[in-house]
Design a protein around this motif. Structure first.
Motif, mmCIF file in Angstrom:
data_model
loop_
_atom_site.group_PDB
_atom_site.id
_atom_site.type_symbol
_atom_site.label_atom_id
_atom_site.label_comp_id
_atom_site.label_asym_id
_atom_site.label_seq_id
_atom_site.Cartn_x
_atom_site.Cartn_y
_atom_site.Cartn_z
ATOM 1 N N SER A 53 -2.401 2.973 -4.038
ATOM 2 C CA SER A 53 -0.643 2.627 -4.670
ATOM 3 C C SER A 53 -0.265 1.111 -4.211
ATOM 4 N N ARG A 56 -1.538 -0.915 -7.143
ATOM 5 C CA ARG A 56 -1.274 -0.900 -8.360
ATOM 6 C C ARG A 56 0.372 -0.450 -8.085
ATOM 7 N N ILE A 171 6.872 4.874 -4.908
ATOM 8 C CA ILE A 171 5.961 4.275 -4.613
ATOM 9 C C ILE A 171 5.466 3.803 -3.105
ATOM 10 N N ASP A 243 -1.512 8.983 -9.274
ATOM 11 C CA ASP A 243 -0.029 9.542 -8.509
ATOM 12 C C ASP A 243 -1.645 9.643 -7.422
ATOM 13 N N ASP A 244 -1.496 8.611 -6.519
ATOM 14 C CA ASP A 244 -1.996 9.219 -5.633
ATOM 15 C C ASP A 244 -1.971 9.393 -4.044
#
Length: 274
Positions: A53, A56, A171, A243-244
């Motif tokens: 995340s 990202r 996040i 969406d990790d």
């Protein structure tokens, strides 16, 4: 800084084992106190960089760099453009004031109307609005085009800029909020250096103080650079929208001590037992 974590479930199970009954609906509360643990800078960076995340999020920050550059052009390029195209009597301060005035009005309204919308989606759509604002100056060299530019730019800013901070908090991992917030602000400062250089170069070439001007070409170059941000975000959307569920552990928050807070009901129960 100390964080208090309340766990009513554990306290309630303990009280049930002790035979407490909550006739007045006031269960006990157990409070755990967390304090920062010591760790080296490299260890913190290594742990942060180990999550998917984070990378990202870093890509999103870099993508929004170009769209953030337009706000610096609002400060550096637009005033010179207004004076050179329309003369010293142009109310450039009044035109510039449209931006903060609309932001004050629109940000709470847009935030309230889009509470349930994903912040990344708002960043995506809002960046398109901000990028589109520049093309009013590409199509027309007039005061009204300048007013529309600032107005539409402000609408786009009200849509996406506040949601970037929400996306940052969403996040970021527990204990890493400060790191993520610092990174989310970095593009704003990174944009200042290239914009200062680019603004001077474009004004000198396409909007000089004397001689023929090609201001529309100047704004076309600026608009093309700005529009690259939402376009790249669209291309990378399948990657950015993942969406990790990272489960990395962080050293900042560790249990230091545990204490119990008794409710008035527990005090009464203790007195009856005595």
């Amino acid at each position: 800084m100390r964080e208090i974590k309340v766990n009513t479930a554990a306290a309630n199970s303990d009280d049930e084992r002790d035979g407490h009954e909550y006739s007045n609906g006031s269960p006990s509360v157990r409070v755990s106190t967390f304090v920062p643990a010591k760790a080296s800078l490299w260890k913190i960076l290594r742990e942060t960089a180990s999550t998917k995340s984070f990378w990202r999020f870093l890509v999103v920050c870099l993508i929004t760099l170009n769209v953030r550059m337009i706000f610096r052009h609002l400060d550096a390029t637009l005033p010179k453009y207004l004076v050179r195209e329309f003369g010293d009597d142009i109310p450039k301060g009044t035109i510039y004031a449209i931006n903060p005035a609309l932001i004050i009005i629109l940000v709470p309204l847009v935030a309230a109307a889009t509470t349930g919308v994903d912040p990344l989606l708002m960043i995506h759509h809002g960046s398109y609005i901000s990028a589109a604002s520049v093309f009013f100056l590409v199509f027309s060299t007039s005061i009204w085009s300048c007013i529309l530019f600032v107005t539409v730019l402000s609408i786009g800013e009200a849509v996406w800029s506040p949601r970037l901070y929400e996306y940052t908090m969403k996040i970021s991992k527990e204990g890493r909020e400060g790191t993520y917030m610092a990174l989310s602000s970095a593009p704003l400062f990174l944009a200042k250096l290239p914009v200062g250089f680019l603004s001077g170069l474009l004004l000198e070439k396409y909007c000089p103080e004397e001689g023929p001007r090609e201001s529309k070409t100047m704004w076309l170059i600026i608009g093309s650079l700005t529009a690259s941000s939402p376009v790249i975000m669209t291309i990378l959307w399948p990657y950015l929208s993942k969406d990790d569920s990272d489960t990395a552990k962080y050293v900042e928050l560790t249990t230091h001590e545990t204490c119990s807070i008794e409710t008035p009901y527990e005090d009464q129960s203790s007195n009856r037992k005595k």
